[in-house]
Design a protein around this motif. Structure first.
Motif, PDB file in Angstrom:
ATOM      1  N   GLU A  69     -56.351   9.279  -4.818  1.00 33.87           N
ATOM      2  CA  GLU A  69     -55.056   9.359  -5.242  1.00 33.87           C
ATOM      3  C   GLU A  69     -54.894  10.864  -4.974  1.00 33.87           C
ATOM      4  O   GLU A  69     -55.617  11.718  -5.439  1.00 33.87           O
ATOM      5  N   LEU A  70     -53.832  11.317  -3.958  1.00 33.07           N
ATOM      6  CA  LEU A  70     -53.600  12.531  -3.432  1.00 33.07           C
ATOM      7  C   LEU A  70     -52.132  12.701  -3.686  1.00 33.07           C
ATOM      8  O   LEU A  70     -51.372  12.022  -3.238  1.00 33.07           O
ATOM      9  N   ASP A  71     -51.767  13.723  -4.551  1.00 35.19           N
ATOM     10  CA  ASP A  71     -50.414  13.882  -4.990  1.00 35.19           C
ATOM     11  C   ASP A  71     -49.843  12.899  -5.560  1.00 35.19           C
ATOM     12  O   ASP A  71     -48.518  12.673  -5.334  1.00 35.19           O
TER      13      ASP A  71
END
Length: 106
Positions: free
Chosen positions: A86-88
């Motif tokens: 999970e990125l940003d």
């Protein structure tokens, strides 16, 4: 989120089509894929005049198990494993070997 989706390029790891590449045309159920040009079998079809089907021997692509394929990385030229991070606040698929994103390919 599935690690392999429709439209991904995969490489076959086992079976008679080993080392061949193809595009995923459909995900069948939870753990099977239809790959264009891979696992093609001859199917004997009975004629059905109600459906305007002449019958005969036709080629049909059959599903292949998801464990027998790997996502193809164009940078390294190999099939590789994928992890989901999970990125940003957005879940993205990332190749394990070099950390590049699968979804931002072009």
């Amino acid at each position: 989120m599935n690690k392999i989706r429709k439209g991904d390029e995969v490489i076959i790891l086992t079976g008679r089509d080993k080392k061949r590449r193809g595009i995923v045309s459909a995900v069948v159920g939870k753990d099977h894929l239809l790959v264009d040009g891979i696992n093609v079998v001859k199917k004997h079809m009975k004629a059905n005049p109600m459906n305007n089907n002449p019958g005969g021997i036709t080629s049909k692509s059959m599903p292949i198990h998801i464990s027998n394929v790997a996502l193809f990385n164009k940078v390294t030229g190999k099939g590789e494993r994928v992890l989901i991070k999970e990125l940003d606040g957005v879940r993205t698929r990332i190749f394990r070997s070099d950390g590049s994103s699968v979804d931002n390919k072009s």
